[in-house]
Design a protein around this motif. Structure first.
Motif, PDB file in Angstrom:
ATOM      1  N   GLY A   1      -7.984  10.368  -6.234  1.00 34.22           N
ATOM      2  CA  GLY A   1      -8.017   8.958  -5.850  1.00 34.22           C
ATOM      3  C   GLY A   1      -9.014   8.134  -6.633  1.00 34.22           C
ATOM      4  O   GLY A   1      -9.466   7.086  -6.174  1.00 34.22           O
ATOM      5  N   HIS A   2      -9.368   8.595  -7.852  1.00 30.62           N
ATOM      6  CA  HIS A   2     -10.277   7.808  -8.695  1.00 30.62           C
ATOM      7  C   HIS A   2      -9.527   6.623  -9.315  1.00 30.62           C
ATOM      8  O   HIS A   2      -8.301   6.627  -9.398  1.00 30.62           O
ATOM      9  CB  HIS A   2     -10.826   8.665  -9.839  1.00 30.62           C
ATOM     10  N   THR A   3     -10.300   5.646  -9.782  1.00 28.94           N
ATOM     11  CA  THR A   3      -9.713   4.567 -10.578  1.00 28.94           C
ATOM     12  C   THR A   3      -9.622   5.039 -12.033  1.00 28.94           C
ATOM     13  O   THR A   3     -10.414   5.875 -12.468  1.00 28.94           O
ATOM     14  CB  THR A   3     -10.586   3.305 -10.508  1.00 28.94           C
ATOM     15  N   VAL A   4      -8.668   4.497 -12.781  1.00 35.39           N
ATOM     16  CA  VAL A   4      -8.557   4.793 -14.216  1.00 35.39           C
ATOM     17  C   VAL A   4      -9.362   3.752 -14.991  1.00 35.39           C
ATOM     18  O   VAL A   4     -10.341   4.060 -15.655  1.00 35.39           O
ATOM     19  CB  VAL A   4      -7.076   4.821 -14.653  1.00 35.39           C
ATOM     20  N   ALA A   5      -8.927   2.480 -14.891  1.00 33.36           N
ATOM     21  CA  ALA A   5      -9.753   1.375 -15.388  1.00 33.36           C
ATOM     22  C   ALA A   5     -10.596   0.921 -14.206  1.00 33.36           C
ATOM     23  O   ALA A   5     -10.071   0.764 -13.108  1.00 33.36           O
ATOM     24  CB  ALA A   5      -8.871   0.240 -15.895  1.00 33.36           C
ATOM     25  N   ARG A   6     -11.887   0.729 -14.425  1.00 34.36           N
ATOM     26  CA  ARG A   6     -12.718   0.388 -13.255  1.00 34.36           C
ATOM     27  C   ARG A   6     -13.758  -0.676 -13.604  1.00 34.36           C
ATOM     28  O   ARG A   6     -14.198  -0.781 -14.749  1.00 34.36           O
ATOM     29  CB  ARG A   6     -13.372   1.636 -12.674  1.00 34.36           C
ATOM     30  N   PRO A   7     -14.178  -1.448 -12.580  1.00 30.06           N
ATOM     31  CA  PRO A   7     -15.236  -2.447 -12.794  1.00 30.06           C
ATOM     32  C   PRO A   7     -16.568  -1.759 -13.081  1.00 30.06           C
ATOM     33  O   PRO A   7     -16.802  -0.630 -12.623  1.00 30.06           O
ATOM     34  CB  PRO A   7     -15.306  -3.194 -11.455  1.00 30.06           C
TER      35      PRO A   7
ATOM     36  N   ASN B   1      -6.049  -1.056  -9.719  1.00 35.46           N
ATOM     37  CA  ASN B   1      -6.694   0.258  -9.736  1.00 35.46           C
ATOM     38  C   ASN B   1      -7.406   0.528  -8.413  1.00 35.46           C
ATOM     39  O   ASN B   1      -7.413   1.653  -7.927  1.00 35.46           O
ATOM     40  CB  ASN B   1      -7.659   0.369 -10.914  1.00 35.46           C
ATOM     41  N   LEU B   2      -7.971  -0.526  -7.803  1.00 33.95           N
ATOM     42  CA  LEU B   2      -8.607  -0.366  -6.488  1.00 33.95           C
ATOM     43  C   LEU B   2      -7.569  -0.088  -5.411  1.00 33.95           C
ATOM     44  O   LEU B   2      -7.863   0.522  -4.389  1.00 33.95           O
ATOM     45  CB  LEU B   2      -9.375  -1.633  -6.069  1.00 33.95           C
ATOM     46  N   LEU B   3      -6.332  -0.555  -5.642  1.00 37.55           N
ATOM     47  CA  LEU B   3      -5.287  -0.461  -4.618  1.00 37.55           C
ATOM     48  C   LEU B   3      -4.437   0.803  -4.753  1.00 37.55           C
ATOM     49  O   LEU B   3      -3.369   0.912  -4.149  1.00 37.55           O
ATOM     50  CB  LEU B   3      -4.388  -1.703  -4.699  1.00 37.55           C
ATOM     51  N   GLY B   4      -4.894   1.752  -5.566  1.00 37.90           N
ATOM     52  CA  GLY B   4      -4.167   3.017  -5.678  1.00 37.90           C
ATOM     53  C   GLY B   4      -2.917   2.923  -6.538  1.00 37.90           C
ATOM     54  O   GLY B   4      -2.018   3.751  -6.419  1.00 37.90           O
ATOM     55  N   ILE B   5      -2.856   1.900  -7.406  1.00 42.67           N
ATOM     56  CA  ILE B   5      -1.731   1.754  -8.349  1.00 42.67           C
ATOM     57  C   ILE B   5      -2.324   1.638  -9.750  1.00 42.67           C
ATOM     58  O   ILE B   5      -2.363   0.544 -10.343  1.00 42.67           O
ATOM     59  CB  ILE B   5      -0.858   0.524  -8.000  1.00 42.67           C
ATOM     60  N   PRO B   6      -2.831   2.766 -10.297  1.00 42.31           N
ATOM     61  CA  PRO B   6      -3.545   2.672 -11.576  1.00 42.31           C
ATOM     62  C   PRO B   6      -2.642   2.389 -12.779  1.00 42.31           C
ATOM     63  O   PRO B   6      -3.115   1.889 -13.793  1.00 42.31           O
ATOM     64  CB  PRO B   6      -4.219   4.044 -11.709  1.00 42.31           C
ATOM     65  N   LEU B   7      -1.331   2.688 -12.665  1.00 39.19           N
ATOM     66  CA  LEU B   7      -0.425   2.455 -13.798  1.00 39.19           C
ATOM     67  C   LEU B   7      -0.034   0.981 -13.796  1.00 39.19           C
ATOM     68  O   LEU B   7       1.003   0.583 -13.267  1.00 39.19           O
ATOM     69  CB  LEU B   7       0.809   3.361 -13.680  1.00 39.19           C
ATOM     70  N   VAL B   8      -0.897   0.156 -14.380  1.00 36.82           N
ATOM     71  CA  VAL B   8      -0.722  -1.297 -14.280  1.00 36.82           C
ATOM     72  C   VAL B   8      -1.135  -1.979 -15.580  1.00 36.82           C
ATOM     73  O   VAL B   8      -2.005  -1.496 -16.298  1.00 36.82           O
ATOM     74  CB  VAL B   8      -1.549  -1.852 -13.094  1.00 36.82           C
ATOM     75  N   GLY B   9      -0.481  -3.098 -15.870  1.00 35.51           N
ATOM     76  CA  GLY B   9      -0.851  -3.918 -17.019  1.00 35.51           C
ATOM     77  C   GLY B   9      -0.156  -5.257 -16.927  1.00 35.51           C
ATOM     78  O   GLY B   9       0.750  -5.450 -16.118  1.00 35.51           O
ATOM     79  N   ALA B  10      -0.610  -6.193 -17.754  1.00 32.63           N
ATOM     80  CA  ALA B  10       0.032  -7.511 -17.826  1.00 32.63           C
ATOM     81  C   ALA B  10       0.947  -7.547 -19.040  1.00 32.63           C
ATOM     82  O   ALA B  10       0.829  -6.718 -19.945  1.00 32.63           O
ATOM     83  CB  ALA B  10      -1.033  -8.591 -17.945  1.00 32.63           C
ATOM     84  N   ASP B  11       1.881  -8.509 -19.063  1.00 32.12           N
ATOM     85  CA  ASP B  11       2.725  -8.687 -20.247  1.00 32.12           C
ATOM     86  C   ASP B  11       1.840  -9.079 -21.430  1.00 32.12           C
ATOM     87  O   ASP B  11       1.255 -10.177 -21.448  1.00 32.12           O
ATOM     88  CB  ASP B  11       3.782  -9.770 -20.000  1.00 32.12           C
ATOM     89  N   ILE B  12       1.733  -8.184 -22.403  1.00 31.67           N
ATOM     90  CA  ILE B  12       0.880  -8.422 -23.563  1.00 31.67           C
ATOM     91  C   ILE B  12       1.437  -9.582 -24.392  1.00 31.67           C
ATOM     92  O   ILE B  12       2.638  -9.650 -24.633  1.00 31.67           O
ATOM     93  CB  ILE B  12       0.768  -7.138 -24.408  1.00 31.67           C
ATOM     94  N   CYS B  13       0.551 -10.494 -24.767  1.00 31.16           N
ATOM     95  CA  CYS B  13       0.855 -11.730 -25.505  1.00 31.16           C
ATOM     96  C   CYS B  13       1.480 -12.793 -24.609  1.00 31.16           C
ATOM     97  O   CYS B  13       1.757 -13.904 -25.064  1.00 31.16           O
ATOM     98  CB  CYS B  13       1.724 -11.485 -26.740  1.00 31.16           C
ATOM     99  N   GLY B  14       1.709 -12.478 -23.336  1.00 29.26           N
ATOM    100  CA  GLY B  14       2.226 -13.461 -22.390  1.00 29.26           C
ATOM    101  C   GLY B  14       3.742 -13.490 -22.338  1.00 29.26           C
ATOM    102  O   GLY B  14       4.421 -13.256 -23.331  1.00 29.26           O
TER     103      GLY B  14
ATOM    104  N   PRO C   1       0.813  -1.221   0.000  1.00 33.39           N
ATOM    105  CA  PRO C   1       0.000   0.000   0.000  1.00 33.39           C
ATOM    106  C   PRO C   1       0.851   1.278   0.000  1.00 33.39           C
ATOM    107  O   PRO C   1       1.816   1.384   0.753  1.00 33.39           O
ATOM    108  CB  PRO C   1      -0.811  -0.132   1.301  1.00 33.39           C
ATOM    109  N   GLY C   2       0.479   2.213  -0.875  1.00 36.26           N
ATOM    110  CA  GLY C   2       1.238   3.456  -1.012  1.00 36.26           C
ATOM    111  C   GLY C   2       2.201   3.426  -2.185  1.00 36.26           C
ATOM    112  O   GLY C   2       2.788   4.447  -2.539  1.00 36.26           O
ATOM    113  N   GLN C   3       2.348   2.259  -2.809  1.00 38.70           N
ATOM    114  CA  GLN C   3       3.305   2.096  -3.921  1.00 38.70           C
ATOM    115  C   GLN C   3       3.017   3.050  -5.080  1.00 38.70           C
ATOM    116  O   GLN C   3       3.931   3.500  -5.765  1.00 38.70           O
ATOM    117  CB  GLN C   3       3.224   0.653  -4.434  1.00 38.70           C
ATOM    118  N   GLY C   4       1.735   3.346  -5.292  1.00 41.38           N
ATOM    119  CA  GLY C   4       1.357   4.189  -6.429  1.00 41.38           C
ATOM    120  C   GLY C   4       1.968   5.582  -6.396  1.00 41.38           C
ATOM    121  O   GLY C   4       2.045   6.255  -7.415  1.00 41.38           O
ATOM    122  N   MET C   5       2.422   6.014  -5.221  1.00 39.92           N
ATOM    123  CA  MET C   5       3.078   7.326  -5.133  1.00 39.92           C
ATOM    124  C   MET C   5       4.431   7.318  -5.842  1.00 39.92           C
ATOM    125  O   MET C   5       4.949   8.367  -6.203  1.00 39.92           O
ATOM    126  CB  MET C   5       3.291   7.718  -3.666  1.00 39.92           C
TER     127      MET C   5
END
Length: 649
Positions: free
Chosen positions: A435-441, A350-363, A319-323
């Motif tokens: 503190g909004h989400t970028v991608a959200r449910p 995005n819920l955890l305050g780390i909106p700059l997130v993604g998975a390795d595209i194509c694996g 927690p707090g990593q997004g800073m």
């Protein structure tokens, strides 16, 4: 790996209650723990020590819960603009020249790319702050070439510092010993583990002295290779041994009365001893904080080096990593299941305050199949952080490695992302400030619709852009849930009136379904090969009208890289409103950057009758009207920093 501990610790939950209410709960504790979910419904945390700080967030809606949580842990940093472009990496670019060839190949096909990365290949014997002078001799030239094309360079750093080099030959270790920056064993000597370079010592990032040493190492290497951002990996901290070369003491810290279900069954399994000594406490209490503290040291060093917003992506998080950093979801596989589960991972962070997130595209692991890679690139174009990355000894999986059909589909997806940059950038501003989400449910926007609660195959960007990706092999359609209201096909403006139902959508290989929720105005731009070019292009405003003809949206704009532009008033903020056949723009805050941007065109979805006249700032203007109720006004040439009106009758 499922059902084992991975890379981060976030003792937080968000719960939906009856009638669309929500609450959240946070246990601020950095010790090893189990989390047990019971069907009751109940949640049990079993932690093996430390401080117990409990926070309850009353919402009442899910978005408010997250805002309250982020207010406690710290708001995410505003990313540097190029962080939101397309990143390409792989483990196994054997030389700087082969890395360069891929960059040139993407340019040749005119595929957007903002950032090129290197994994541990660039290092001399996998040692931090070194360059393999035979295979990567041209790396400084490659970085210079990237900069000449408005592109950026990011490199990996692992925390383990080689401890076996001849005395006086490896500055990072020699200097680290001199300054006392390494984690110590129970006897007070530097603890030695094993990572890629062999036997290694671990910097203690809980000590300010270590932050200064880290900066000095980065500064020295930056003079050789002027990198732009950092990828910090293996920072759980990871160890190929259990504990250290000397094992660990036999006591109740190493073998507590209760050990959570960690992979390996021991606290020291594939990491350092629990009894290891750090400046602020023993590792038993500090383990989960390691990545956070390294990210803080790295972000601070980059800010000093570049004078601009730092770019850091970390594997380990707290927690707090997004800073300080963003996050990628770790080592996934090139399989359809991992494509699908990446959505839940992205939404969670995005819920955890780390909106700059993604998975390795194509694996990352295994061989990427063409169809899956196309579908993953389409989904990945809507990760807040978009990077294609794969493992050593696998075939290349960048867009240029596939057939012309696949390559074109991937290019289209990336250009679509680049065209939406103003939307994404504004969403990150709201994450940073509110503190909004970028991608959200979907449930965040429709908390009273219980059918949205379990949706993990679709998501929203902000409140109005619905993404419905294809997640299965061999299909040319996708089923998506549309909450009650009017939704417009983003590409055509065709209207869908939903009562809250699932609809089947056409999805040929070159298409990802996107829908605009009624009542929104999106600022978009003509895309280009890098965001530094795209972000100077004229704006195209897309409005999706509600039944009463209303819509609203906004735009945050600054120079994209200066630190704290919002805090120091160096930004522009504009709101757009449509009501009763009139669009107005209102400049609430202006700065010089915005004066260079023009609004070139505007499209309105859901204009029920063909207008007889369209007026722009009270002057007659040319327009087109299509039978699907789409009105378009072009050649506007309006200055973004001046209020304007567009009206029709």
């Amino acid at each position: 790996m499922e059902k084992t501990n991975l890379y981060g610790v976030h003792p937080f939950y968000l719960a939906m209650e009856d009638a669309g209410n929500a609450h959240g709960f946070f246990l601020l504790n950095s010790n090893a723990m189990d989390v047990v979910l019971q069907p009751a419904p109940a949640l049990t945390w079993r932690t093996i020590g430390g401080i117990l700080d409990f926070y309850v967030f009353l919402g009442p809606d899910p978005g408010s819960v997250i805002q309250q949580y982020v207010e406690v842990i710290g708001y995410p940093a505003m990313p540097v603009y190029w962080a939101l472009g397309y990143h390409l990496c792989r483990w196994g670019y054997n030389t700087s020249d082969s890395t360069w060839e891929v960059v040139k190949s993407l340019r040749g096909y005119r595929i957007p790319q903002d950032v090129q990365w290197n994994d541990i290949d660039y290092m001399d014997q996998f040692m931090d702050f070194t360059l393999d002078s035979t295979k990567f001799a041209t790396l400084p030239d490659l970085v210079k070439d990237l900069h000449a094309h408005d592109q950026r360079y990011v490199m990996i750093l692992d925390p383990g510092i080689s401890s076996t080099q001849p005395n006086g030959s490896y500055w990072p270790f020699d200097e680290g010993l001199k300054r006392g920056v390494f984690i110590k064993d129970a006897e007070g000597k530097p603890l030695i583990g094993k990572v890629w370079p062999g036997l290694t010592a671990y910097p203690d990032f809980s000590d300010d002295v270590t932050h200064e040493w880290w900066y000095d190492n980065l500064r020295r290497f930056h003079e050789q290779v002027p990198f732009d951002g950092l990828w910090i990996d293996m920072n759980e901290p990871s160890n190929f041994l259990d504990g250290s070369t000397n094992g660990c003491p036999s006591n109740s810290l190493e073998n507590p009365p209760y050990t959570p279900g960690v992979l390996g069954g021991l606290l020291r399994a594939k990491t350092v001893c629990a009894t290891a000594q750090q400046k602020q406490s023993i590792h038993y209490n500090m383990h989960s904080l390691y990545g956070l503290m390294e990210a803080k040291a790295s972000a601070s060093a980059l800010k000093r080096l570049t004078g601009k917003r730092p770019f850091v992506i970390s594997r380990s998080t707290f927690p707090g990593q997004g800073m300080y950093s963003g996050h990628w979801l770790g080592d996934n596989r090139s399989v359809w299941k991992d494509l699908y589960t990446s959505i839940a991972g992205m939404l969670t962070f995005n819920l955890l305050g780390i909106p700059l997130v993604g998975a390795d595209i194509c694996g990352f692991g295994e061989e990427a199949q063409e169809e899956m890679c196309v579908r993953w690139t389409q989904l990945g174009a809507f990760y807040p952080f978009t990077r294609n990355h794969n493992s050593i000894n696998t075939k290349p999986q960048d867009p240029t490695a596939f057939s012309p059909l696949a390559r074109t589909a991937m290019k289209q997806a990336l250009l679509l992302r680049y065209s939406l940059f103003p939307v994404l950038y504004t969403l990150f501003h709201h994450a940073h400030v509110r503190g909004h989400t970028v991608a959200r449910p979907l449930m965040f926007e429709f908390p009273k619709d219980v059918r949205t609660y379990g949706i993990d195959k679709q998501f929203l960007w902000g409140k109005s852009l619905l993404v419905t990706p294809v997640l299965e092999e061999g299909v040319d359609y996708v089923d998506g849930y549309f909450p009650e209201g009017i939704w417009y096909d983003y590409y055509t403006g065709d209207c869908v009136r939903s009562k809250g139902e699932e609809l089947r959508l056409r999805a040929p290989l070159d298409k990802i379904n996107l829908h605009l929720r009624e009542g929104s105005v999106l600022p978009t731009q003509t895309p280009n090969l890098t965001l530094s070019v795209s972000s100077g292009q004229p704006l195209h405003l897309v409005s999706s009208l509600s039944d009463d003809g209303s819509a609203s949206g906004d735009l945050f704009w600054d120079d994209g890289e200066t630190v704290d532009t919002y805090e120091t008033n160096q930004y522009a903020y504009i709101i757009f409103n449509v009501s009763k056949k009139v669009m107005t723009s209102q400049v609430l805050h202006s700065n010089a950057e915005a004066t260079f941007i023009t609004v070139e065109s505007a499209t309105f979805y859901g204009v029920k009758a063909k207008p007889s006249r369209v007026l722009v700032n009270y002057q007659d203007a040319q327009f087109t009207y299509r039978t699907n109720q789409v009105l378009t006004v072009q050649d506007l040439g309006l200055n973004l920093s001046q209020n304007f009106t567009i009206s029709w009758m």
